[in-house]
Design a protein around this motif. Structure first.
Motif, PDB file in Angstrom:
ATOM      1  N   VAL A  19       0.897  -1.155   0.000  1.00  0.00           N
ATOM      2  CA  VAL A  19       0.000   0.000   0.000  1.00  0.00           C
ATOM      3  C   VAL A  19       0.934   1.202   0.000  1.00  0.00           C
ATOM      4  N   ASP A  20       0.957   1.936  -1.099  1.00  0.00           N
ATOM      5  CA  ASP A  20       1.906   3.032  -1.267  1.00  0.00           C
ATOM      6  C   ASP A  20       1.218   4.368  -1.083  1.00  0.00           C
ATOM      7  N   ARG A  21       1.488   4.986   0.029  1.00  0.00           N
ATOM      8  CA  ARG A  21       1.028   6.340   0.317  1.00  0.00           C
ATOM      9  C   ARG A  21       2.275   7.176   0.602  1.00  0.00           C
ATOM     10  N   SER A  22       3.218   7.092  -0.326  1.00  0.00           N
ATOM     11  CA  SER A  22       4.551   7.668  -0.122  1.00  0.00           C
ATOM     12  C   SER A  22       4.472   9.049   0.504  1.00  0.00           C
ATOM     13  N   PRO A  23       5.301   9.242   1.529  1.00  0.00           N
ATOM     14  CA  PRO A  23       6.381   8.397   2.003  1.00  0.00           C
ATOM     15  C   PRO A  23       5.940   7.273   2.956  1.00  0.00           C
ATOM     16  N   ILE A  24       4.659   7.158   3.231  1.00  0.00           N
ATOM     17  CA  ILE A  24       4.159   6.053   4.049  1.00  0.00           C
ATOM     18  C   ILE A  24       3.965   4.839   3.137  1.00  0.00           C
ATOM     19  N   VAL A  25       4.588   3.729   3.502  1.00  0.00           N
ATOM     20  CA  VAL A  25       4.471   2.503   2.728  1.00  0.00           C
ATOM     21  C   VAL A  25       4.155   1.371   3.692  1.00  0.00           C
ATOM     22  N   ILE A  26       3.106   0.605   3.360  1.00  0.00           N
ATOM     23  CA  ILE A  26       2.681  -0.514   4.192  1.00  0.00           C
ATOM     24  C   ILE A  26       2.834  -1.787   3.372  1.00  0.00           C
ATOM     25  N   ALA A  27       3.518  -2.776   3.948  1.00  0.00           N
ATOM     26  CA  ALA A  27       3.716  -4.048   3.263  1.00  0.00           C
ATOM     27  C   ALA A  27       2.895  -5.132   3.962  1.00  0.00           C
ATOM     28  N   VAL A  28       2.229  -5.961   3.155  1.00  0.00           N
ATOM     29  CA  VAL A  28       1.454  -7.082   3.667  1.00  0.00           C
ATOM     30  C   VAL A  28       2.026  -8.345   3.045  1.00  0.00           C
ATOM     31  N   SER A  29       2.434  -9.282   3.886  1.00  0.00           N
ATOM     32  CA  SER A  29       3.031 -10.503   3.363  1.00  0.00           C
ATOM     33  C   SER A  29       2.448 -11.720   4.056  1.00  0.00           C
ATOM     34  N   SER A  30       2.282 -12.771   3.296  1.00  0.00           N
ATOM     35  CA  SER A  30       1.873 -14.055   3.862  1.00  0.00           C
ATOM     36  C   SER A  30       3.058 -15.019   3.844  1.00  0.00           C
ATOM     37  N   GLY A  31       4.253 -14.490   3.623  1.00  0.00           N
ATOM     38  CA  GLY A  31       5.427 -15.340   3.532  1.00  0.00           C
ATOM     39  C   GLY A  31       5.366 -16.284   2.347  1.00  0.00           C
ATOM     40  N   GLY A  32       4.615 -15.904   1.325  1.00  0.00           N
ATOM     41  CA  GLY A  32       4.480 -16.723   0.134  1.00  0.00           C
ATOM     42  C   GLY A  32       3.413 -17.799   0.248  1.00  0.00           C
TER      43      GLY A  32
END
Length: 197
Positions: free
Chosen positions: A104-117
């Protein structure tokens, strides 16, 4: 960075790499209109219209395979691993040496969501939910705060005072102005609040 594939998924990955400042080499027999537009507008991109060959890995630091052809994806993964180049094969964790989170890119705020693949579809679904609840204005608000950060630090030597100042800004009219699209008004009010004894 090498991207193998010219479709929608490859375009998303190429766009992400481009925003991160990567020089792109994209190889595919055909390119979507979106991919062509992305590469045509880039000054650091190479567009190669043909099937992938192992020589495409020359000089690259990272590889993403995003094709519908499993045989090609396996070959890209094997070739990259043989050369110790990090490789991501979209939606195929066993062929990857690294994974990419949903962003989720709200630069400079960036949120990453991962399920580890384990479940990329679930990660994308969670990202979509976050995108609807976190407006783009948060990026503009963070940028505004960044411009005043040194001034606030100079004015308030104590960390708790600075935190209190920023919490008031974030829960008050400055933030409301930004969310209403009145960035200039927000900047003027922030400046006044900082100058207020």
């Amino acid at each position: 960075c090498l991207v193998v594939g010219g479709g929608e998924v490859a375009t998303r990955k190429a766009s992400m790499l481009q925003r991160a400042g990567a020089m792109l080499r994209v190889v595919a027999p055909t390119f979507s209109d979106e991919m062509s537009a992305l590469l045509d507008g880039a000054d650091r991109a190479e567009q190669i219209h043909r099937q992938y060959v192992s020589a495409d890995l020359e000089g690259v630091a990272l590889v993403i395979a995003a094709t519908d052809d499993q045989e090609t994806n396996v070959r890209v993964s094997r070739d990259a691993r043989d050369r110790n180049i990090p490789v991501n094969v979209v939606d195929n964790p066993p062929l990857c040496t690294f994974i990419l989170p949903s962003i989720v890119d709200r630069s400079p705020i960036v949120i990453a969501v991962s399920s580890g693949g384990q479940s990329p579809v679930l990660a994308r679904m969670i990202r979509a939910k976050l995108e609807t609840t976190i407006p783009a204005a948060y990026g503009r608000l963070a940028t505004l705060m960044g411009r005043f950060r040194d001034q606030v630090k100079a004015r308030y030597a104590d960390v708790n005072q600075r935190r209190g100042f920023w919490e008031n800004i974030l829960s008050g009219p400055v933030a409301e102005y930004v969310f209403a699209g009145k960035d200039k008004d927000a900047e003027q009010l922030l400046s006044l609040q900082l100058a207020d004894p």
